[in-house]
Write a protein that holds these residues in place. Structure first.
Motif, PDB file in Angstrom:
ATOM      1  N   LEU A  57       0.841  -1.188   0.000  1.00 44.25           N
ATOM      2  CA  LEU A  57       0.000   0.000   0.000  1.00 44.25           C
ATOM      3  C   LEU A  57       0.880   1.242   0.000  1.00 44.25           C
ATOM      4  CD1 LEU A  57      -2.544  -1.083   2.763  1.00 44.25           C
ATOM      5  CD2 LEU A  57      -2.767  -1.362   0.275  1.00 44.25           C
ATOM      6  N   ASP A  58       0.474   2.265  -0.759  1.00 45.26           N
ATOM      7  CA  ASP A  58       1.100   3.585  -0.718  1.00 45.26           C
ATOM      8  C   ASP A  58       0.100   4.522  -0.071  1.00 45.26           C
ATOM      9  OD1 ASP A  58       3.406   2.756  -2.017  1.00 45.26           O
ATOM     10  OD2 ASP A  58       2.739   3.423  -3.987  1.00 45.26           O
ATOM     11  N   LEU A  59       0.460   5.109   1.059  1.00 43.86           N
ATOM     12  CA  LEU A  59      -0.423   6.014   1.783  1.00 43.86           C
ATOM     13  C   LEU A  59      -0.091   7.459   1.434  1.00 43.86           C
ATOM     14  CD1 LEU A  59      -0.320   4.428   5.352  1.00 43.86           C
ATOM     15  CD2 LEU A  59      -1.831   3.867   3.439  1.00 43.86           C
ATOM     16  N   GLN A  60      -1.127   8.284   1.276  1.00 44.49           N
ATOM     17  CA  GLN A  60      -0.946   9.716   1.080  1.00 44.49           C
ATOM     18  C   GLN A  60      -1.732  10.427   2.181  1.00 44.49           C
ATOM     19  OE1 GLN A  60      -2.849  11.788  -2.235  1.00 44.49           O
ATOM     20  NE2 GLN A  60      -0.905  12.826  -2.607  1.00 44.49           N
ATOM     21  N   PRO A  61      -1.022  11.082   3.114  1.00 47.87           N
ATOM     22  CA  PRO A  61      -1.713  11.784   4.199  1.00 47.87           C
ATOM     23  C   PRO A  61      -2.681  12.827   3.642  1.00 47.87           C
ATOM     24  CG  PRO A  61       0.667  11.771   4.549  1.00 47.87           C
ATOM     25  CD  PRO A  61       0.425  11.251   3.176  1.00 47.87           C
ATOM     26  N   GLN A  62      -3.821  12.975   4.300  1.00 46.65           N
ATOM     27  CA  GLN A  62      -4.838  13.910   3.847  1.00 46.65           C
ATOM     28  C   GLN A  62      -4.864  15.197   4.661  1.00 46.65           C
ATOM     29  OE1 GLN A  62      -6.805  13.110   0.971  1.00 46.65           O
ATOM     30  NE2 GLN A  62      -5.036  11.757   0.991  1.00 46.65           N
ATOM     31  N   ASP A  63      -4.500  15.131   5.931  1.00 42.73           N
ATOM     32  CA  ASP A  63      -4.632  16.318   6.786  1.00 42.73           C
ATOM     33  C   ASP A  63      -3.354  16.636   7.553  1.00 42.73           C
ATOM     34  OD1 ASP A  63      -4.674  14.152   8.471  1.00 42.73           O
ATOM     35  OD2 ASP A  63      -6.454  14.776   9.573  1.00 42.73           O
ATOM     36  N   MET A  88       7.838   1.836   5.305  1.00 46.00           N
ATOM     37  CA  MET A  88       7.602   1.432   6.682  1.00 46.00           C
ATOM     38  C   MET A  88       7.098  -0.001   6.721  1.00 46.00           C
ATOM     39  SD  MET A  88       5.996   4.955   8.206  1.00 46.00           S
ATOM     40  CE  MET A  88       6.561   4.590   9.875  1.00 46.00           C
ATOM     41  N   ALA A  89       7.009  -0.559   7.910  1.00 46.87           N
ATOM     42  CA  ALA A  89       6.436  -1.891   8.098  1.00 46.87           C
ATOM     43  C   ALA A  89       5.403  -1.806   9.210  1.00 46.87           C
ATOM     44  CB  ALA A  89       7.517  -2.899   8.457  1.00 46.87           C
ATOM     45  N   ASP A  90       4.295  -2.539   9.025  1.00 46.61           N
ATOM     46  CA  ASP A  90       3.277  -2.576  10.063  1.00 46.61           C
ATOM     47  C   ASP A  90       3.731  -3.489  11.199  1.00 46.61           C
ATOM     48  OD1 ASP A  90       2.632  -5.270   9.405  1.00 46.61           O
ATOM     49  OD2 ASP A  90       0.897  -4.688   8.203  1.00 46.61           O
ATOM     50  N   ILE A  91       2.867  -3.755  12.146  1.00 45.64           N
ATOM     51  CA  ILE A  91       3.252  -4.492  13.350  1.00 45.64           C
ATOM     52  C   ILE A  91       3.551  -5.963  13.091  1.00 45.64           C
ATOM     53  CG2 ILE A  91       2.131  -2.889  14.923  1.00 45.64           C
ATOM     54  CD1 ILE A  91      -0.244  -4.823  15.053  1.00 45.64           C
ATOM     55  N   GLU A  92       3.269  -6.464  11.871  1.00 47.84           N
ATOM     56  CA  GLU A  92       3.644  -7.830  11.503  1.00 47.84           C
ATOM     57  C   GLU A  92       4.718  -7.860  10.429  1.00 47.84           C
ATOM     58  OE1 GLU A  92       0.750 -10.812  10.837  1.00 47.84           O
ATOM     59  OE2 GLU A  92      -0.234 -10.481  12.763  1.00 47.84           O
ATOM     60  N   GLY A  93       5.275  -6.698  10.090  1.00 45.13           N
ATOM     61  CA  GLY A  93       6.371  -6.646   9.135  1.00 45.13           C
ATOM     62  C   GLY A  93       5.986  -6.443   7.686  1.00 45.13           C
ATOM     63  N   ASN A  94       4.704  -6.201   7.399  1.00 42.74           N
ATOM     64  CA  ASN A  94       4.268  -5.942   6.028  1.00 42.74           C
ATOM     65  C   ASN A  94       4.659  -4.527   5.624  1.00 42.74           C
ATOM     66  OD1 ASN A  94       2.717  -8.472   5.705  1.00 42.74           O
ATOM     67  ND2 ASN A  94       1.498  -7.578   7.348  1.00 42.74           N
ATOM     68  N   GLU A  95       5.377  -4.404   4.501  1.00 43.95           N
ATOM     69  CA  GLU A  95       5.852  -3.099   4.078  1.00 43.95           C
ATOM     70  C   GLU A  95       4.752  -2.260   3.439  1.00 43.95           C
ATOM     71  OE1 GLU A  95       7.312  -5.955   2.825  1.00 43.95           O
ATOM     72  OE2 GLU A  95       9.219  -6.033   3.893  1.00 43.95           O
ATOM     73  N   PHE A  96       4.863  -0.938   3.614  1.00 46.58           N
ATOM     74  CA  PHE A  96       4.012   0.037   2.956  1.00 46.58           C
ATOM     75  C   PHE A  96       4.791   1.331   2.867  1.00 46.58           C
ATOM     76  CE2 PHE A  96       3.153   0.408   7.470  1.00 46.58           C
ATOM     77  CZ  PHE A  96       3.030   1.770   7.698  1.00 46.58           C
ATOM     78  N   CYS A  97       4.345   2.240   2.028  1.00 44.71           N
ATOM     79  CA  CYS A  97       5.055   3.508   1.844  1.00 44.71           C
ATOM     80  C   CYS A  97       4.175   4.681   2.231  1.00 44.71           C
ATOM     81  CB  CYS A  97       5.492   3.664   0.386  1.00 44.71           C
ATOM     82  SG  CYS A  97       6.737   2.456  -0.105  1.00 44.71           S
ATOM     83  N   VAL A  98       4.825   5.738   2.701  1.00 48.81           N
ATOM     84  CA  VAL A  98       4.135   6.989   3.003  1.00 48.81           C
ATOM     85  C   VAL A  98       4.693   8.041   2.048  1.00 48.81           C
ATOM     86  CG1 VAL A  98       3.594   8.732   4.745  1.00 48.81           C
ATOM     87  CG2 VAL A  98       3.878   6.333   5.430  1.00 48.81           C
ATOM     88  N   GLU A  99       3.806   8.546   1.195  1.00 46.81           N
ATOM     89  CA  GLU A  99       4.177   9.560   0.217  1.00 46.81           C
ATOM     90  C   GLU A  99       3.863  10.949   0.749  1.00 46.81           C
ATOM     91  OE1 GLU A  99       1.982   8.621  -3.291  1.00 46.81           O
ATOM     92  OE2 GLU A  99       3.121   6.781  -3.662  1.00 46.81           O
ATOM     93  N   ARG A 100       4.204  11.972  -0.031  1.00 44.92           N
ATOM     94  CA  ARG A 100       3.866  13.337   0.328  1.00 44.92           C
ATOM     95  C   ARG A 100       2.369  13.562   0.193  1.00 44.92           C
ATOM     96  NH1 ARG A 100       6.880  16.979  -3.582  1.00 44.92           N
ATOM     97  NH2 ARG A 100       6.401  15.262  -4.988  1.00 44.92           N
TER      98      ARG A 100
END
Length: 125
Positions: free
Chosen positions: A67-73, A105-117
């Motif tokens: 998952l690629d996360l994009q912060p909203q607020d 980043m990795a969640d609490i079980e080690g699954n990777e995800f990214c945080v974008e701008r």
């Protein structure tokens, strides 16, 4: 008519625990019938649904899908700090001095995800 994605499914060791983590990350909620110890749990959020399934196998290699996360607020960096406080870990920092880049980043079980701008950060010159 074509198919549509109903939810993204993630194998894990504790479906309820990991779903609670992701519900916090995504400001979502668990299905009403999800309880601790259940073999599956669903997170419903504005961005879609995630289904977590408990499996006996441990994660052993890098995710093929993430998952690629994009912060909203908030800014990307503020979101990274919030996620670290929830229990995520920083795997690789690809943030650049000019403000571009992302954090893996990795969640609490080690699954990777990214945080974008955030969209606001992307619109800045």
């Amino acid at each position: 008519m074509t198919s549509r994605i109903r939810h993204v499914t993630i194998d894990c060791s504790d479906a309820y625990r990991l779903a609670r983590f992701w519900a916090e990350v995504l400001d979502g909620s668990l299905a009403e019938d999800d309880l601790p110890g259940d073999p599956e749990a669903t997170v419903v959020s504005a961005g879609g649904r995630l289904l977590f399934l408990s499996v006996p196998d441990a994660k052993s290699v890098k995710n093929r899908v993430h998952l690629d996360l994009q912060p909203q607020d908030r800014s990307r960096d503020e979101e990274v700090e919030r996620l670290l406080a929830l229990g995520a870990t920083l795997v690789a920092d690809h943030r650049r001095p000019d403000g571009t880049g992302w954090a893996t980043m990795a969640d609490i079980e080690g699954n990777e995800f990214c945080v974008e701008r955030s969209a606001a950060e992307r619109s800045q010159p």
